[in-house]
Design a protein around this motif. Structure first.
Motif, mmCIF file in Angstrom:
data_model
loop_
_atom_site.group_PDB
_atom_site.id
_atom_site.type_symbol
_atom_site.label_atom_id
_atom_site.label_comp_id
_atom_site.label_asym_id
_atom_site.label_seq_id
_atom_site.Cartn_x
_atom_site.Cartn_y
_atom_site.Cartn_z
ATOM 1 N N LYS A 1 0.854 -1.187 0.000
ATOM 2 C CA LYS A 1 0.000 0.000 0.000
ATOM 3 C C LYS A 1 0.892 1.241 0.000
ATOM 4 C CE LYS A 1 -3.675 -2.178 2.747
ATOM 5 N NZ LYS A 1 -4.428 -2.103 4.031
ATOM 6 N N ASN A 2 0.288 2.413 -0.180
ATOM 7 C CA ASN A 2 1.050 3.659 -0.128
ATOM 8 C C ASN A 2 1.829 3.751 1.175
ATOM 9 O OD1 ASN A 2 0.089 4.489 -2.603
ATOM 10 N ND2 ASN A 2 -1.611 5.667 -1.760
ATOM 11 N N GLY A 3 3.072 4.237 1.069
ATOM 12 C CA GLY A 3 3.916 4.323 2.254
ATOM 13 C C GLY A 3 4.599 3.016 2.584
ATOM 14 N N HIS A 4 4.577 2.097 1.626
ATOM 15 C CA HIS A 4 5.166 0.761 1.804
ATOM 16 C C HIS A 4 4.679 0.100 3.091
ATOM 17 C CE1 HIS A 4 7.499 0.288 -1.736
ATOM 18 N NE2 HIS A 4 8.129 1.424 -1.569
ATOM 19 N N ILE A 5 3.360 -0.083 3.108
ATOM 20 C CA ILE A 5 2.698 -0.861 4.155
ATOM 21 C C ILE A 5 2.212 -2.142 3.490
ATOM 22 C CG2 ILE A 5 0.750 -0.953 5.760
ATOM 23 C CD1 ILE A 5 0.918 2.141 5.839
ATOM 24 N N PRO A 6 2.606 -3.310 3.989
ATOM 25 C CA PRO A 6 2.192 -4.548 3.323
ATOM 26 C C PRO A 6 0.673 -4.701 3.302
ATOM 27 C CG PRO A 6 3.173 -5.017 5.474
ATOM 28 C CD PRO A 6 3.408 -3.566 5.198
ATOM 29 N N ASP A 7 0.159 -5.136 2.173
ATOM 30 C CA ASP A 7 -1.280 -5.302 1.973
ATOM 31 C C ASP A 7 -1.669 -6.721 2.410
ATOM 32 O OD1 ASP A 7 -3.900 -5.377 1.173
ATOM 33 O OD2 ASP A 7 -3.517 -4.860 -0.931
ATOM 34 N N VAL A 8 -1.910 -6.884 3.685
ATOM 35 C CA VAL A 8 -2.193 -8.208 4.247
ATOM 36 C C VAL A 8 -3.478 -8.793 3.660
ATOM 37 C CG1 VAL A 8 -2.710 -9.485 6.368
ATOM 38 C CG2 VAL A 8 -0.912 -7.747 6.356
ATOM 39 N N GLU A 9 -4.526 -7.983 3.570
ATOM 40 C CA GLU A 9 -5.779 -8.474 2.987
ATOM 41 C C GLU A 9 -5.582 -8.854 1.528
ATOM 42 O OE1 GLU A 9 -8.412 -9.178 4.589
ATOM 43 O OE2 GLU A 9 -7.878 -8.300 6.517
ATOM 44 N N GLY A 10 -4.732 -8.083 0.828
ATOM 45 C CA GLY A 10 -4.440 -8.390 -0.567
ATOM 46 C C GLY A 10 -3.689 -9.701 -0.715
ATOM 47 N N ILE A 11 -2.765 -9.967 0.211
ATOM 48 C CA ILE A 11 -2.011 -11.226 0.193
ATOM 49 C C ILE A 11 -2.952 -12.401 0.413
ATOM 50 C CG2 ILE A 11 -0.282 -12.595 1.437
ATOM 51 C CD1 ILE A 11 1.150 -9.899 2.051
ATOM 52 N N ILE A 12 -3.838 -12.273 1.391
ATOM 53 C CA ILE A 12 -4.795 -13.341 1.690
ATOM 54 C C ILE A 12 -5.737 -13.566 0.510
ATOM 55 C CG2 ILE A 12 -6.752 -13.977 3.161
ATOM 56 C CD1 ILE A 12 -5.273 -12.507 5.461
ATOM 57 N N PRO B 1 13.571 -4.948 0.163
ATOM 58 C CA PRO B 1 14.498 -3.865 0.518
ATOM 59 C C PRO B 1 13.939 -2.763 1.411
ATOM 60 C CG PRO B 1 13.478 -3.362 -1.578
ATOM 61 C CD PRO B 1 12.877 -4.668 -1.115
ATOM 62 N N THR B 2 12.649 -2.801 1.778
ATOM 63 C CA THR B 2 12.055 -1.623 2.419
ATOM 64 C C THR B 2 12.326 -1.519 3.916
ATOM 65 O OG1 THR B 2 9.984 -2.842 2.725
ATOM 66 C CG2 THR B 2 10.203 -1.528 0.708
ATOM 67 N N GLY B 3 12.590 -2.645 4.579
ATOM 68 C CA GLY B 3 12.951 -2.606 5.994
ATOM 69 C C GLY B 3 11.804 -2.704 6.972
ATOM 70 N N TYR B 4 10.549 -2.805 6.487
ATOM 71 C CA TYR B 4 9.432 -2.832 7.436
ATOM 72 C C TYR B 4 9.258 -4.200 8.080
ATOM 73 C CZ TYR B 4 6.637 -4.635 3.409
ATOM 74 O OH TYR B 4 6.152 -5.346 2.341
ATOM 75 N N LEU B 5 8.469 -4.202 9.164
ATOM 76 C CA LEU B 5 8.153 -5.425 9.896
ATOM 77 C C LEU B 5 6.667 -5.759 9.766
ATOM 78 C CD1 LEU B 5 10.031 -4.858 13.274
ATOM 79 C CD2 LEU B 5 10.461 -6.754 11.705
ATOM 80 N N PHE B 6 6.354 -7.054 9.687
ATOM 81 C CA PHE B 6 4.970 -7.510 9.797
ATOM 82 C C PHE B 6 4.632 -7.643 11.280
ATOM 83 C CE2 PHE B 6 5.593 -8.855 5.463
ATOM 84 C CZ PHE B 6 4.327 -8.848 4.894
ATOM 85 N N PRO C 1 16.681 16.402 1.004
ATOM 86 C CA PRO C 1 15.495 16.523 0.140
ATOM 87 C C PRO C 1 15.197 15.240 -0.637
ATOM 88 C CG PRO C 1 17.358 17.608 -0.896
ATOM 89 C CD PRO C 1 17.834 17.160 0.461
ATOM 90 N N LEU C 2 14.757 14.217 0.071
ATOM 91 C CA LEU C 2 14.388 12.954 -0.559
ATOM 92 C C LEU C 2 12.881 12.926 -0.803
ATOM 93 C CD1 LEU C 2 16.447 10.586 1.775
ATOM 94 C CD2 LEU C 2 17.132 11.410 -0.490
ATOM 95 N N ASP C 3 12.445 12.126 -1.768
ATOM 96 C CA ASP C 3 11.006 12.019 -2.029
ATOM 97 C C ASP C 3 10.314 11.280 -0.890
ATOM 98 O OD1 ASP C 3 11.512 13.298 -4.393
ATOM 99 O OD2 ASP C 3 11.496 11.471 -5.613
ATOM 100 N N SER C 4 10.892 10.153 -0.477
ATOM 101 C CA SER C 4 10.333 9.365 0.622
ATOM 102 C C SER C 4 11.456 8.617 1.322
ATOM 103 C CB SER C 4 9.303 8.350 0.112
ATOM 104 O OG SER C 4 8.215 8.986 -0.515
ATOM 105 N N LEU C 5 11.411 8.611 2.639
ATOM 106 C CA LEU C 5 12.381 7.887 3.468
ATOM 107 C C LEU C 5 11.589 6.973 4.394
ATOM 108 C CD1 LEU C 5 15.293 7.475 4.627
ATOM 109 C CD2 LEU C 5 14.812 9.403 6.156
ATOM 110 N N TYR C 6 11.984 5.703 4.461
ATOM 111 C CA TYR C 6 11.185 4.726 5.188
ATOM 112 C C TYR C 6 11.910 4.212 6.435
ATOM 113 C CZ TYR C 6 8.379 4.893 1.016
ATOM 114 O OH TYR C 6 7.599 5.357 -0.021
ATOM 115 N N PRO C 7 11.174 4.048 7.536
ATOM 116 C CA PRO C 7 11.785 3.475 8.748
ATOM 117 C C PRO C 7 12.225 2.047 8.481
ATOM 118 C CG PRO C 7 9.386 3.604 8.960
ATOM 119 C CD PRO C 7 9.742 4.341 7.707
ATOM 120 N N THR C 8 13.223 1.585 9.222
ATOM 121 C CA THR C 8 13.779 0.264 8.954
ATOM 122 C C THR C 8 14.093 -0.492 10.233
ATOM 123 O OG1 THR C 8 15.611 -0.924 7.895
ATOM 124 C CG2 THR C 8 16.101 1.250 8.775
ATOM 125 N N ALA C 9 13.899 -1.787 10.181
ATOM 126 C CA ALA C 9 14.228 -2.655 11.312
ATOM 127 C C ALA C 9 15.420 -3.533 10.972
ATOM 128 C CB ALA C 9 13.017 -3.523 11.656
#
Length: 350
Positions: free
Chosen positions: A129-140, A159-164, A283-291
């Motif tokens: 999803k927008n903001g690189h949030i995994p689409d759990v309902e979409g996966i299911i 490569p995005t670094g997010y956690l489920f 001045p980046l377009d988007s920067l994402y948190p990472t684990a």
């Protein structure tokens, strides 16, 4: 000349790795610190004692004992491979029939799609999803519609670094009929694992590796944890001597000295926070948190950054982008000195 290649392989684009002829290598999410010299000497002593004219232990009992001690998982629920790559191949050989479907979230680790293609399977990538949030309902939904055999979840994601969140993983396990592969290659950087779920979910396999946090990418040692029935099937396709003596000896030494090796992550995580803070002011377009041990960001100047880094002897990961994804950069965290050089070049380009 007759084309002997299988169609699924003929149409496949080779995964080419750029030669690491650079002063600073920050494109593969490796640990920037080498195996300590004292442990290398211990490894040399072990190799000197090993009969190299004999095949290695086929089922690596000493290594399994150390992995069991580290993970808390019984030895008969663990199988080892030459990195996660071989284990993903073994999973496909064990469970995928031609035409079966594998589902994952995208962007994620490219080898999921490649090994699915080699297995002559169908691959379905569910965009974040927008903001690189995994689409759990979409996966299911994709798993149900395509009667998926496998679902890959990369956690933390490369490569995005997010956690489920744990509840998302449980939801996918409970609401699909697929075998779920939870890839925890970067787990140690955050210190959170969901390996205990294998006790209650017979449709779960967990992938791990010594390549990242342990700093052992050069020895190629990964392992898979799961229900004994699943692991037994994987042993049927495992090549007899898939881990050489060097790999087994080095992995055992690393696991016996894990506190010393993993203590280095304190410095690496501190560097990651420092780098993230510095990038936040650019001045980046988007920067994402990472684990994990890398930082992912999107920028229209991605190619300029990539070329500037190469000119200065630094190799980073650049994604050109497409209709659905903007150009982006994944920066592995290096030593403090390497990170300072990277920030200097970024400031100049941006």
């Amino acid at each position: 000349m007759k084309n002997f290649a299988r169609k699924c392989v003929k149409d496949l684009e080779a995964y080419k790795v750029e030669a690491p002829q650079y002063d600073i290598i920050l494109n593969a999410n490796e640990n920037p610190w080498d195996f300590p010299e004292a442990l290398k000497k211990e490894l040399c002593d072990e190799i000197m004692k090993a009969p190299l004219n004999r095949y290695p232990e086929a089922c690596f009992p000493e290594l399994l004992a150390e992995l069991s001690d580290y993970t808390g998982v019984p030895e008969d629920q663990i199988i080892c491979g030459s990195g996660s790559d071989e284990l993903i191949a073994m999973i496909n050989q064990s469970f995928m029939n031609p035409g079966d479907t594998a589902v994952t979230h995208t962007p994620s680790f490219a080898m999921y799609q490649i090994w699915t293609a080699i297995a002559d399977g169908q691959f379905v990538g569910v965009p974040d999803k927008n903001g690189h949030i995994p689409d759990v309902e979409g996966i299911i939904s994709a798993a149900k519609v395509n009667d998926a055999k496998l679902i890959y979840l990369c956690n933390p994601n490369n490569p995005t670094g997010y956690l489920f969140p744990r509840y998302d993983i449980v939801q996918i396990l409970e609401e699909t009929n697929a075998l779920v592969i939870l890839d925890e290659a970067y787990m140690e950087f955050k210190g959170s694992t969901h390996v205990d779920l294998i006790e209650n979910y017979p449709n779960l396999l967990v992938l791990r590796t010594l390549s990242k946090a342990f700093g052992m990418a050069g020895i190629r040692c990964g392992y898979c944890l799961g229900n004994k029935a699943l692991i037994d099937v994987m042993y049927k396709v495992k090549s007899p001597y898939n881990l050489n003596v060097l790999t087994q000896k080095a992995a055992v030494i690393a696991l016996k000295n894990r506190e010393k090796l993993l203590d280095r992550l304190k410095t690496l995580n501190a560097e990651r926070h420092k780098m993230y803070k510095a990038l936040r002011d650019m001045p980046l377009d988007s920067l994402y948190p990472t684990a994990s041990n890398f930082i992912y960001f999107e920028t229209g100047k991605g190619e300029a950054i990539y070329e500037a880094m190469k000119e200065n002897g630094i190799l980073i990961k650049f994604f050109k982008g497409n209709e659905t994804m903007p150009a982006s950069i994944r920066l592995s965290i290096g030593t403090p000195e390497e990170n300072r050089k990277v920030l200097e070049i970024l400031k100049k380009v941006l």
